[in-house]
Scaffold this motif. Structure first.
Motif, PDB file in Angstrom:
ATOM      1  N   TYR A  24       0.838  -1.293  -0.028  1.00 24.68           N
ATOM      2  CA  TYR A  24       0.243  -0.048  -0.002  1.00 24.68           C
ATOM      3  C   TYR A  24       0.922   1.014  -0.133  1.00 24.68           C
ATOM      4  CZ  TYR A  24      -2.488  -3.766   1.503  1.00 24.68           C
ATOM      5  OH  TYR A  24      -3.072  -5.207   1.365  1.00 24.68           O
ATOM      6  N   GLU A  25       2.060   1.255   0.242  1.00 22.20           N
ATOM      7  CA  GLU A  25       2.909   2.190   0.258  1.00 22.20           C
ATOM      8  C   GLU A  25       3.189   2.831  -1.259  1.00 22.20           C
ATOM      9  OE1 GLU A  25       6.935   2.367   2.451  1.00 22.20           O
ATOM     10  OE2 GLU A  25       6.258   0.255   2.570  1.00 22.20           O
ATOM     11  N   TYR A  26       3.020   1.842  -2.265  1.00 19.45           N
ATOM     12  CA  TYR A  26       2.897   2.192  -3.764  1.00 19.45           C
ATOM     13  C   TYR A  26       1.851   3.320  -3.949  1.00 19.45           C
ATOM     14  CZ  TYR A  26       1.179   1.974  -8.378  1.00 19.45           C
ATOM     15  OH  TYR A  26       1.019   2.249  -9.426  1.00 19.45           O
ATOM     16  N   ARG A  54      -3.973   5.523  -0.138  1.00 20.07           N
ATOM     17  CA  ARG A  54      -3.030   4.504   0.461  1.00 20.07           C
ATOM     18  C   ARG A  54      -3.908   3.932   1.963  1.00 20.07           C
ATOM     19  NH1 ARG A  54       2.934   5.508   3.344  1.00 20.07           N
ATOM     20  NH2 ARG A  54       2.909   3.655   4.241  1.00 20.07           N
ATOM     21  N   THR A  55      -4.514   4.993   2.604  1.00 24.51           N
ATOM     22  CA  THR A  55      -5.086   4.651   3.869  1.00 24.51           C
ATOM     23  C   THR A  55      -6.442   3.647   3.529  1.00 24.51           C
ATOM     24  OG1 THR A  55      -4.373   6.555   4.658  1.00 24.51           O
ATOM     25  CG2 THR A  55      -6.187   5.470   5.890  1.00 24.51           C
ATOM     26  N   LEU A  56      -7.173   4.055   2.596  1.00 27.88           N
ATOM     27  CA  LEU A  56      -8.488   3.195   2.334  1.00 27.88           C
ATOM     28  C   LEU A  56      -8.239   1.936   1.913  1.00 27.88           C
ATOM     29  CD1 LEU A  56     -11.193   3.116   1.545  1.00 27.88           C
ATOM     30  CD2 LEU A  56     -10.764   3.964  -0.789  1.00 27.88           C
ATOM     31  N   ALA A  57      -6.951   1.720   1.067  1.00 28.93           N
ATOM     32  CA  ALA A  57      -6.577   0.193   0.868  1.00 28.93           C
ATOM     33  C   ALA A  57      -6.158  -0.517   1.914  1.00 28.93           C
ATOM     34  CB  ALA A  57      -5.797   0.407  -0.313  1.00 28.93           C
ATOM     35  N   SER A  58      -5.468   0.288   2.662  1.00 19.41           N
ATOM     36  CA  SER A  58      -4.827  -0.422   4.003  1.00 19.41           C
ATOM     37  C   SER A  58      -5.950  -0.916   5.004  1.00 19.41           C
ATOM     38  CB  SER A  58      -3.989   0.692   4.827  1.00 19.41           C
ATOM     39  OG  SER A  58      -2.866   0.951   4.017  1.00 19.41           O
ATOM     40  N   LEU A  59      -6.882   0.108   5.048  1.00 21.44           N
ATOM     41  CA  LEU A  59      -8.113  -0.179   5.993  1.00 21.44           C
ATOM     42  C   LEU A  59      -9.074  -1.351   5.584  1.00 21.44           C
ATOM     43  CD1 LEU A  59      -9.019   3.276   7.211  1.00 21.44           C
ATOM     44  CD2 LEU A  59      -7.975   1.545   8.514  1.00 21.44           C
ATOM     45  N   LEU A  60      -9.252  -1.206   4.264  1.00 23.49           N
ATOM     46  CA  LEU A  60      -9.794  -2.352   3.574  1.00 23.49           C
ATOM     47  C   LEU A  60      -9.309  -3.753   3.861  1.00 23.49           C
ATOM     48  CD1 LEU A  60     -11.091  -1.076   0.005  1.00 23.49           C
ATOM     49  CD2 LEU A  60     -12.530  -1.223   2.102  1.00 23.49           C
ATOM     50  N   SER A  73      -0.390  -2.270   9.945  1.00 28.01           N
ATOM     51  CA  SER A  73      -0.707  -1.231  11.062  1.00 28.01           C
ATOM     52  C   SER A  73       0.156  -0.309  11.414  1.00 28.01           C
ATOM     53  CB  SER A  73      -1.028  -2.215  12.259  1.00 28.01           C
ATOM     54  OG  SER A  73      -2.321  -3.185  11.905  1.00 28.01           O
ATOM     55  N   THR A  74       1.603  -0.978  11.224  1.00 28.00           N
ATOM     56  CA  THR A  74       2.647  -0.069  11.691  1.00 28.00           C
ATOM     57  C   THR A  74       3.078   0.907  10.674  1.00 28.00           C
ATOM     58  OG1 THR A  74       3.707  -1.888  13.161  1.00 28.00           O
ATOM     59  CG2 THR A  74       5.247  -0.216  12.379  1.00 28.00           C
ATOM     60  N   ILE A  75       3.300   0.225   9.365  1.00 26.20           N
ATOM     61  CA  ILE A  75       3.873   1.276   8.299  1.00 26.20           C
ATOM     62  C   ILE A  75       2.674   2.040   7.620  1.00 26.20           C
ATOM     63  CG2 ILE A  75       5.045   1.036   6.068  1.00 26.20           C
ATOM     64  CD1 ILE A  75       6.707   0.207   8.353  1.00 26.20           C
ATOM     65  N   ASP A  76       1.502   1.516   7.414  1.00 25.84           N
ATOM     66  CA  ASP A  76       0.508   2.471   6.566  1.00 25.84           C
ATOM     67  C   ASP A  76      -0.422   3.094   7.401  1.00 25.84           C
ATOM     68  OD1 ASP A  76       1.222   1.292   3.779  1.00 25.84           O
ATOM     69  OD2 ASP A  76       0.657  -0.500   4.841  1.00 25.84           O
ATOM     70  N   LEU A  77      -0.450   3.024   8.820  1.00 22.13           N
ATOM     71  CA  LEU A  77      -1.221   3.762   9.647  1.00 22.13           C
ATOM     72  C   LEU A  77      -0.343   4.545  11.092  1.00 22.13           C
ATOM     73  CD1 LEU A  77      -4.260   1.233   9.953  1.00 22.13           C
ATOM     74  CD2 LEU A  77      -3.978   3.258   8.355  1.00 22.13           C
ATOM     75  N   TYR A  78       0.240   3.644  11.868  1.00 17.94           N
ATOM     76  CA  TYR A  78       0.987   4.308  12.936  1.00 17.94           C
ATOM     77  C   TYR A  78       2.066   5.287  12.394  1.00 17.94           C
ATOM     78  CZ  TYR A  78       3.392   4.395  17.161  1.00 17.94           C
ATOM     79  OH  TYR A  78       3.800   4.995  18.507  1.00 17.94           O
ATOM     80  N   LYS A  79       2.816   4.508  11.619  1.00 17.92           N
ATOM     81  CA  LYS A  79       4.149   5.469  11.255  1.00 17.92           C
ATOM     82  C   LYS A  79       3.866   6.284  10.267  1.00 17.92           C
ATOM     83  CE  LYS A  79       8.853   4.794   9.244  1.00 17.92           C
ATOM     84  NZ  LYS A  79       9.782   4.156   8.508  1.00 17.92           N
ATOM     85  N   SER A 119      12.509   6.502  16.263  1.00 16.25           N
ATOM     86  CA  SER A 119      13.514   5.457  16.019  1.00 16.25           C
ATOM     87  C   SER A 119      13.133   4.181  15.306  1.00 16.25           C
ATOM     88  CB  SER A 119      14.301   5.324  17.235  1.00 16.25           C
ATOM     89  OG  SER A 119      13.773   4.466  18.109  1.00 16.25           O
ATOM     90  N   ASP A 120      13.987   3.639  14.829  1.00 22.46           N
ATOM     91  CA  ASP A 120      13.740   2.237  14.203  1.00 22.46           C
ATOM     92  C   ASP A 120      13.570   1.441  15.159  1.00 22.46           C
ATOM     93  OD1 ASP A 120      14.011   0.899  11.578  1.00 22.46           O
ATOM     94  OD2 ASP A 120      15.309  -0.701  12.838  1.00 22.46           O
ATOM     95  N   ILE A 121      14.175   1.277  16.286  1.00 21.75           N
ATOM     96  CA  ILE A 121      13.687   0.321  17.497  1.00 21.75           C
ATOM     97  C   ILE A 121      12.389   0.708  17.747  1.00 21.75           C
ATOM     98  CG2 ILE A 121      14.172  -0.219  19.749  1.00 21.75           C
ATOM     99  CD1 ILE A 121      16.270  -1.406  17.944  1.00 21.75           C
ATOM    100  N   HIS A 122      11.774   1.872  18.046  1.00 25.77           N
ATOM    101  CA  HIS A 122      10.538   2.082  18.368  1.00 25.77           C
ATOM    102  C   HIS A 122       9.468   1.641  17.441  1.00 25.77           C
ATOM    103  CE1 HIS A 122       6.806   4.349  19.876  1.00 25.77           C
ATOM    104  NE2 HIS A 122       6.654   4.512  18.722  1.00 25.77           N
ATOM    105  N   TYR A 123       9.570   1.587  16.047  1.00 22.27           N
ATOM    106  CA  TYR A 123       8.826   1.028  15.124  1.00 22.27           C
ATOM    107  C   TYR A 123       8.695  -0.551  15.126  1.00 22.27           C
ATOM    108  CZ  TYR A 123       7.993   5.610  13.236  1.00 22.27           C
ATOM    109  OH  TYR A 123       7.749   6.910  13.153  1.00 22.27           O
ATOM    110  N   LEU A 124      10.198  -1.194  15.469  1.00 20.80           N
ATOM    111  CA  LEU A 124      10.360  -2.434  15.657  1.00 20.80           C
ATOM    112  C   LEU A 124       9.375  -3.129  16.585  1.00 20.80           C
ATOM    113  CD1 LEU A 124      11.648  -5.441  14.861  1.00 20.80           C
ATOM    114  CD2 LEU A 124      13.381  -4.562  16.620  1.00 20.80           C
ATOM    115  N   ARG A 125       9.192  -2.310  17.764  1.00 22.71           N
ATOM    116  CA  ARG A 125       8.572  -2.674  19.006  1.00 22.71           C
ATOM    117  C   ARG A 125       7.057  -2.557  18.504  1.00 22.71           C
ATOM    118  NH1 ARG A 125      12.234   0.277  23.404  1.00 22.71           N
ATOM    119  NH2 ARG A 125      14.253  -1.319  23.545  1.00 22.71           N
ATOM    120  N   SER A 126       6.881  -1.260  18.090  1.00 20.63           N
ATOM    121  CA  SER A 126       5.365  -1.188  17.556  1.00 20.63           C
ATOM    122  C   SER A 126       4.826  -2.346  16.559  1.00 20.63           C
ATOM    123  CB  SER A 126       5.253   0.015  17.037  1.00 20.63           C
ATOM    124  OG  SER A 126       5.629   0.235  15.647  1.00 20.63           O
ATOM    125  N   SER A 127       5.598  -2.677  15.714  1.00 24.98           N
ATOM    126  CA  SER A 127       5.215  -3.737  14.868  1.00 24.98           C
ATOM    127  C   SER A 127       4.853  -5.061  15.651  1.00 24.98           C
ATOM    128  CB  SER A 127       6.240  -3.790  13.872  1.00 24.98           C
ATOM    129  OG  SER A 127       5.726  -5.053  12.896  1.00 24.98           O
TER     130      SER A 127
END
Length: 567
Positions: A104-106, A116-122, A433-439, A447-455
């Motif tokens: 969905y980043e594309y 992007r958000t619509l496709a992610s939510l679907l 959830s992490t890449i397309d919505l949260y981040k 930080s990268d570690i924060h997103y790793l933990r959130s994932s």
């Protein structure tokens, strides 16, 4: 089950989960967690893709479907190789060029954030529900067969998956799926060999018996929109479903985004395209051989043993006993007719063969009527009882007839299939959830570690959610069918957004966003009014066609909206 069967079952499951944790627990970056350090070779990718699609329902329902309906379900996969080639040529190069974590980043690169958000939510809606169903559907059958509590069965499957998926991410999912595929296909092939050896007739005679009852009806050329399984739906509507599932569903996209190179990812997809049909053929054929087995060894009137045991202890026990006696008499007459038919085939007596086949079909119709009467008694005794017993056919055969150790292995096959599909779903839900919505929209700088933990958190969150949904899923009806239906309600729209992005360069984000919403509304109208219609206009469309309709509707609506925007 015996002690040996329990050891085989839990030993297999525990070893796979422990191996996944051991090999991948040191993930220390978001890239390695979500893309597996781009270390996967083509055959690991291919097996992972196949294991993701091969849920427990595949191994529970498919043999039972062949037992009841023959092998025509194989037509559903005829368009798969074509879809894999299209994705390899059109989709994967774009994903690799942009170095995306999710498909969905594309869409933001091509359109805008809201698309992007619509496709992610679907995706999250349908896959989140699908993860719960993936756990529940086998759990309800396994808990019935093993006498386990349904809630604890859900928790067992879900917890094992959460442990190694949260620990190792994409790499853990992929490497455990290799072992799971080995267990699944090894166990099924062994079961097929055993059932053929147990037949009291030769293999060639078994094929004659199956053919006489239309169980080898592989190809159907009749065009019928209401029929889900014919050559036309398999080569058209199913292609749209496969393009949506393998090309835009993050649970599959994440499997091949972990490839070492573009070529490795392409080869993994092509491997899936050309091995999936033989795999399904084997599973269906095992179901047909189980059918032949039960023509010479009397099957239960209803394969769900729990329901028949309840009936024996109810006020309807006398009626049930009479129907069982009728069923036994019908079976003995059918068995005798089969032997006469095989003698007529040996003697090349075509006329006698034709007459006996006609008699057998009448006996089978009578057998069906007896089963229907028993199911009516079951419902009269327990109004909420599930009478559809197709999914119990194969494992009831396993428990009643296969040797010690093999029974535990076949249960490990079902649990492994449930774990492999669920792991991919939770892994992809955590990533999206992490890449397309949260981040992207909630916490843009961390930080990268924060997103790793959130994932990891989102993966565990969706795992717990799937267990909770599975626990209360008995409130819903027709869950087994819902697995296939659920994707078709959403994949067409998601695929349409991507197709517009790839090939309709003159359409912008606003037009495709409105087109996608209109398309999804159209699909829900078609589905909920299917067979009812509006006024005098009534339609009856198999759900496979929703994928084609949804995709084409997005393209049409987006083009129309874009035209008016330009005006």
């Amino acid at each position: 089950m015996s002690t040996i069967d329990w050891i085989v079952l839990f030993g297999t499951l525990g070893t796979i989960a422990a191996y996944g944790v051991y090999k991948t627990y040191k993930q220390n970056s978001l890239d390695s967690y979500l893309r597996g350090k781009n270390s996967m070779n083509w055959w690991t990718i291919g097996l992972s893709i196949m294991a993701t699609q091969a849920s427990a329902i595949t191994f529970l329902s498919t043999p039972g479907q062949a037992y009841e309906d023959g092998m025509r379900f194989i037509q559903f996969y005829f368009g798969l190789p074509l879809a894999m080639i299209i994705i390899s040529v059109s989709f994967i190069p774009i994903y690799y060029k942009l170095k995306v974590y999710t498909a969905y980043e594309y869409l933001e690169n091509r359109f805008d954030l809201k698309t992007r958000t619509l496709a992610s939510l679907l995706f999250i809606i349908q896959r989140g529900l699908g993860a719960g169903i993936t756990i529940y559907a086998p759990a309800i059958i396994l808990s019935t067969l093993l006498g386990w509590n349904l809630t604890w069965t859900n928790i067992l499957i879900g917890t094992l998956v959460i442990i190694y998926t949260v620990s190792g991410g994409t790499e853990a999912v992929s490497i455990t799926q290799k072992q799971q595929m080995a267990v699944m296909m090894g166990g099924m092939i062994l079961a097929g060999i055993i059932v053929i050896q147990m037949l009291p007739i030769s293999f060639q005679e078994a094929l004659h018996v199956a053919g006489s009852m239309d169980k080898l009806n592989i190809v159907n050329f009749e065009f019928d929109l209401a029929d889900r399984y014919n050559i036309w739906s398999g080569m058209t509507a199913a292609v749209f479903l496969f393009l949506g599932y393998f090309g835009t569903d993050q649970s599959q996209v994440q499997r091949y985004l972990s490839g070492q190179t573009l070529s490795q990812s392409r080869m993994g997809l092509i491997m899936n395209g050309f091995l999936k049909i033989p795999m399904q053929f084997v599973i269906l054929f095992i179901g047909v051989m189980v059918f032949v087995f039960y023509q010479f060894f009397q099957p239960p009137v209803v394969f769900n043993k729990v329901q028949t045991e309840k009936l024996r202890e109810s006020e309807y026990a006398g009626d049930f006993e009479k129907l069982e006696d009728n069923y036994t008499a019908n079976f003995e007459e059918s068995k005798t007719s089969y032997m006469k038919m095989l003698d007529a085939i040996k003697e090349n007596d075509k006329e006698s063969e034709r007459i006996i086949k006609s008699e057998l079909k009448s006996l089978k119709q009578e057998q069906k009527e007896i089963r229907d009467e028993v199911k009516e008694l079951i419902v009269a005794n327990d109004p909420v009882a599930e009478t559809r017993d197709t999914d119990y056919v194969f494992m009831r055969f396993v428990m009643d007839n296969l040797p010690t150790g093999i029974i535990g292995l076949l249960f490990a096959v079902i649990f492994s299939a449930a774990m492999s599909s669920s792991a991919s779903e939770l892994n992809s839900l955590g990533s999206t959830s992490t890449i397309d919505l949260y981040k992207r929209s909630i916490k843009k700088e961390a930080s990268d570690i924060h997103y790793l933990r959130s994932s990891k958190f989102f993966t565990a969150f969706w795992g717990v959610g799937a267990i909770l949904f599975a626990t209360y899923a008995s409130l819903f009806e027709n869950l087994i069918q819902a697995v296939n239906l659920l994707g078709s309600l959403f994949y067409g729209t998601i695929l349409g957004i991507f197709i517009v992005g790839f090939f309709m360069k003159w359409v912008n984000g606003k037009a495709v966003f409105i087109g996608a919403l209109a398309s999804e509304a159209l699909i829900f109208i078609i589905h909920f009014r299917n067979g009812i219609g509006f006024f005098d206009f009534v339609w009856n469309i198999g759900f496979l066609w929703y994928n084609a309709i949804g995709c084409l509707a997005v393209m049409l609506f987006a083009a129309i909206v874009q035209f008016f925007i330009k005006k």
